[in-house]
Write an enzyme that holds these catalytic residues in place. Structure first.
Site, PDB file in Angstrom:
ATOM      1  N   ARG A 117      60.942  48.642  -6.370  1.00 58.51           N
ATOM      2  CA  ARG A 117      60.245  49.885  -6.051  1.00 58.51           C
ATOM      3  C   ARG A 117      61.269  50.980  -5.790  1.00 58.51           C
ATOM      4  O   ARG A 117      61.547  51.357  -4.656  1.00 58.51           O
ATOM      5  CB  ARG A 117      59.296  49.665  -4.888  1.00 58.51           C
ATOM      6  CG  ARG A 117      58.108  48.828  -5.349  1.00 58.51           C
ATOM      7  CD  ARG A 117      56.984  48.742  -4.374  1.00 58.51           C
ATOM      8  NE  ARG A 117      55.765  48.317  -5.047  1.00 58.51           N
ATOM      9  CZ  ARG A 117      54.648  48.006  -4.422  1.00 58.51           C
ATOM     10  NH1 ARG A 117      54.592  48.059  -3.116  1.00 58.51           N
ATOM     11  NH2 ARG A 117      53.584  47.630  -5.107  1.00 58.51           N
TER      12      ARG A 117
ATOM     13  N   GLN B  75      59.232  53.596 -11.210  1.00 59.27           N
ATOM     14  CA  GLN B  75      57.834  53.830 -10.823  1.00 59.27           C
ATOM     15  C   GLN B  75      56.882  53.716 -12.012  1.00 59.27           C
ATOM     16  O   GLN B  75      55.785  53.180 -11.881  1.00 59.27           O
ATOM     17  CB  GLN B  75      57.694  55.202 -10.162  1.00 59.27           C
ATOM     18  CG  GLN B  75      58.242  55.260  -8.745  1.00 59.27           C
ATOM     19  CD  GLN B  75      58.054  56.625  -8.106  1.00 59.27           C
ATOM     20  OE1 GLN B  75      57.810  57.617  -8.793  1.00 59.27           O
ATOM     21  NE2 GLN B  75      58.189  56.686  -6.802  1.00 59.27           N
TER      22      GLN B  75
ATOM     23  N   ASP C 145      55.933  50.029 -12.767  1.00 60.78           N
ATOM     24  CA  ASP C 145      55.480  49.223 -11.633  1.00 60.78           C
ATOM     25  C   ASP C 145      54.038  48.763 -11.827  1.00 60.78           C
ATOM     26  O   ASP C 145      53.091  49.461 -11.470  1.00 60.78           O
ATOM     27  CB  ASP C 145      55.620  50.051 -10.351  1.00 60.78           C
ATOM     28  CG  ASP C 145      55.340  49.248  -9.094  1.00 60.78           C
ATOM     29  OD1 ASP C 145      54.883  48.101  -9.212  1.00 60.78           O
ATOM     30  OD2 ASP C 145      55.579  49.780  -7.996  1.00 60.78           O
TER      31      ASP C 145
ATOM     32  N   SER D 290      51.778  48.369  -8.566  1.00 55.36           N
ATOM     33  CA  SER D 290      51.214  49.603  -8.032  1.00 55.36           C
ATOM     34  C   SER D 290      50.042  50.098  -8.877  1.00 55.36           C
ATOM     35  O   SER D 290      49.002  50.495  -8.344  1.00 55.36           O
ATOM     36  CB  SER D 290      52.293  50.690  -7.944  1.00 55.36           C
ATOM     37  OG  SER D 290      53.234  50.380  -6.929  1.00 55.36           O
TER      38      SER D 290
ATOM     39  N   TYR E 299      57.518  46.866   1.187  1.00 49.69           N
ATOM     40  CA  TYR E 299      56.436  45.984   1.618  1.00 49.69           C
ATOM     41  C   TYR E 299      56.488  45.806   3.127  1.00 49.69           C
ATOM     42  O   TYR E 299      57.493  46.047   3.774  1.00 49.69           O
ATOM     43  CB  TYR E 299      56.566  44.603   0.949  1.00 49.69           C
ATOM     44  CG  TYR E 299      56.331  44.617  -0.539  1.00 49.69           C
ATOM     45  CD1 TYR E 299      55.056  44.550  -1.053  1.00 49.69           C
ATOM     46  CD2 TYR E 299      57.399  44.689  -1.432  1.00 49.69           C
ATOM     47  CE1 TYR E 299      54.834  44.561  -2.424  1.00 49.69           C
ATOM     48  CE2 TYR E 299      57.198  44.702  -2.799  1.00 49.69           C
ATOM     49  CZ  TYR E 299      55.909  44.633  -3.291  1.00 49.69           C
ATOM     50  OH  TYR E 299      55.700  44.639  -4.642  1.00 49.69           O
TER      51      TYR E 299
END
Length: 373
Positions: free
Chosen positions: A121, A126, A129, A132, A229
């Site tokens: 991350r 991004q 990902d 996500s 996280y």
């Protein structure tokens, strides 16, 4: 470079790793793309749409023959990859913490397993990902499904016959899924509160118009784990959180739980006693049920009822929005391949920062440090 996409075979999996949009983009990189017949049917992508995008459509054994790259949502069993190039790269969700035997099979077969679910991350990753993008949809769907199961309206309604009070929604875990759940519940008119072990999420909760509910009497706890996280919390914090939740949850109509810790069972957030304190007709949606669940009594892919409270435990919520989930997942995978595509070699050449983070196996061995551990 031949890129193959197989039909998903995992129970309840309706997504597909390729769309006509990303097929055209891969072709522009110089790749030849092939997809198993029927792979996109459950994601509203018929074979004709693939053919119109220049994709070869055929049976699985024909599609994988000579492929240097295989794309999938859930990592396929090794026996489905017979005929691929030696050392072929397979990009998929591997869930390596739970599927160690599968990772070992890939190493023995000499395949290069790339776990899209281990994408770091960081800013430049991004757009790659997948966790996500899929969690965003899951958070939305959890609220919609809970609203459908809930026997009352969400917004406050003032009528000539009287006023209907707004539903109270409590979101536990404010990651990507939790933030989307908050936003969706707010758009539906609910009165929303949320909690998380990470103190930094307080501002995010407030920015979405929800009420933050935090443990205030345990000092020095930030709750930040690796990669953004949540970390596993100590016993003192867990006791304080349980007391706080017990006081708050009894007043709620809808509870959405999203808490996960990579590589470990989902933390227990809601006990049977807390469920019993809720009003009959309330609904809980456990987004962590696939990793053991945040809610006592939640069962994977079932809607159960305890003390008059319905508990929804779908293990693959994103797949219930298969068309949109596939579109986002396919773009994540394309962005990953395109970022490292070497025109001279006609294939992706991964770097250390991202490549070493996502690569599980290569050259007949498990090479990922976390997976070896």
């Amino acid at each position: 470079m031949r890129i193959a996409v197989l039909k998903e075979t995992s129970p309840g999996e309706r997504r597909v790793a390729l769309t006509p949009e990303t097929a055209r983009k891969l072709a522009n990189l110089g790749a030849q793309v092939a997809v198993e017949a029927g792979a996109g049917d459950t994601a509203a992508v018929p074979d004709e749409d693939y053919r119109a995008a220049g994709v070869e459509v055929g049976p699985a054994d024909q599609v994988v023959r000579g492929a240097g790259i295989v794309l999938a949502v859930q990592a396929p069993a090794v026996d489905r990859l017979k005929g691929v190039e030696n050392g072929a790269l397979v990009a998929a969700i591997f869930d390596p913490y739970q599927q160690a035997a599968l990772v070992s099979d890939y190493a023995v077969a000499g395949l290069e397993a790339v776990a899209m679910d281990l994408m770091p991350r960081i800013t430049r990753a991004q757009s790659m990902d997948v966790l996500s993008s899929q969690a965003n949809l899951a958070g939305y769907k959890a609220v919609i499904a809970a609203a459908d199961t809930f026997g009352r309206a969400f917004p406050m309604m003032m009528t000539a016959a009287g006023t209907i009070q707004a539903a109270r929604v409590f979101v536990m875990g404010v990651g990507v899924a939790g933030l989307q759940a908050i936003a969706t519940a707010r758009r539906l008119g609910a009165q929303v509160s949320a909690t998380d072990v990470r103190s930094a999420t307080r501002e995010q909760i407030l920015s979405l118009g929800a009420k933050p509910v935090f443990v205030e009497n345990v000092a020095g706890i930030e709750g930040e784990g690796v990669g953004g996280y949540a970390a596993e919390m100590g016993e003192e914090y867990r006791r304080a959180q349980a007391q706080l939740v017990s006081t708050h949850i009894a007043k709620q109509d809808i509870v959405i739980t999203t808490a996960l810790i990579p590589g470990r069972p989902a933390p227990r957030l809601v006990t049977d006693a807390q469920i019993a304190s809720m009003k009959p007709g309330s609904v809980i949606y456990d987004l962590a049920v696939a990793q053991g669940g945040n809610v006592e009594g939640a069962r994977a892919d079932e809607v159960t009822e305890r003390h008059g409270v319905k508990i929804i435990g779908y293990s693959n919520t994103a797949a219930r929005l298969a068309a949109d989930a596939s579109a986002l997942y396919a773009r994540n995978v394309y962005n990953f391949l395109a970022a490292f595509w070497d025109k001279e070699q006609g294939r992706p050449v991964l770097d250390e920062e991202i490549g070493d983070a996502v690569r599980l196996t290569r050259g007949g061995a498990v090479v990922n440090g976390r997976e070896r551990g």
